[in-house]
Design a protein around this motif. Structure first.
Motif, PDB file in Angstrom:
ATOM      1  N   ALA A  50       0.869  -1.179   0.000  1.00  8.45           N
ATOM      2  CA  ALA A  50       0.000   0.000   0.000  1.00  8.45           C
ATOM      3  C   ALA A  50       0.902   1.224   0.000  1.00  8.45           C
ATOM      4  O   ALA A  50       2.005   1.192   0.538  1.00  8.45           O
ATOM      5  N   GLY A  51       0.428   2.272  -0.609  1.00  7.53           N
ATOM      6  CA  GLY A  51       1.217   3.490  -0.666  1.00  7.53           C
ATOM      7  C   GLY A  51       0.934   4.415   0.505  1.00  7.53           C
ATOM      8  O   GLY A  51      -0.040   4.241   1.238  1.00  7.53           O
ATOM      9  N   ALA A  52       1.778   5.409   0.658  1.00 10.54           N
ATOM     10  CA  ALA A  52       1.600   6.381   1.736  1.00 10.54           C
ATOM     11  C   ALA A  52       0.315   7.176   1.535  1.00 10.54           C
ATOM     12  O   ALA A  52      -0.335   7.565   2.508  1.00 10.54           O
ATOM     13  N   GLY A  53      -0.070   7.405   0.287  1.00  7.03           N
ATOM     14  CA  GLY A  53      -1.321   8.111   0.009  1.00  7.03           C
ATOM     15  C   GLY A  53      -2.531   7.337   0.517  1.00  7.03           C
ATOM     16  O   GLY A  53      -3.492   7.926   1.006  1.00  7.03           O
ATOM     17  N   ASP A  54      -2.475   6.015   0.405  1.00 10.47           N
ATOM     18  CA  ASP A  54      -3.564   5.183   0.916  1.00 10.47           C
ATOM     19  C   ASP A  54      -3.682   5.327   2.431  1.00 10.47           C
ATOM     20  O   ASP A  54      -4.777   5.440   2.968  1.00 10.47           O
TER      21      ASP A  54
END
Length: 120
Positions: free
Chosen positions: A79-83
């Motif tokens: 998962a990305g930091a934006g998620d």
């Protein structure tokens, strides 16, 4: 059942949350400039409408629970930091009381989406 001021304010910010979700889907990136102001607005509105403990702290704890939910996938590069940031903001809006239901529904939606990708 009538909606409270907090409910109307949540509904007013829903289009921005949808825009953030679409941006994340298309470009796979959510800059802090897009996400963090929504978190600040969520916490300020919770504070004004619910007070310090029932509003602000409840939103912070809800955001922390949601952020912690994606911490392991983020550390495993799934998962990305934006998620994580977007889910944190959603938790700030909902507070502790609705966080668990939102996480269950979000997980189910992700499962259905993954099945759709596998089938196509």
């Amino acid at each position: 059942m009538t909606m409270t001021l907090f409910g109307w304010l949540q509904m007013a910010t829903l289009p921005w949350m949808v825009v953030l979700c679409i941006k994340d889907w298309r470009i796979r990136r959510l800059p802090n400039v897009w996400v963090l102001p929504m978190g600040v607005v969520a916490l300020l509105i919770r504070w004004v409408t619910g007070g310090l403990v029932a509003g602000l702290f409840d939103g912070l704890i809800g955001g922390a629970l949601c952020g912690a939910f994606l911490l392991v996938p983020f550390l495993a590069h799934r998962a990305g930091a934006g998620d994580v940031k977007l889910l944190f903001v959603c938790g700030c809006w909902l507070g502790v009381g609705s966080t668990m239901l939102m996480l269950i529904l979000t997980s189910f939606a992700g499962f259905v989406l993954a099945l759709g990708f596998l089938c196509c």
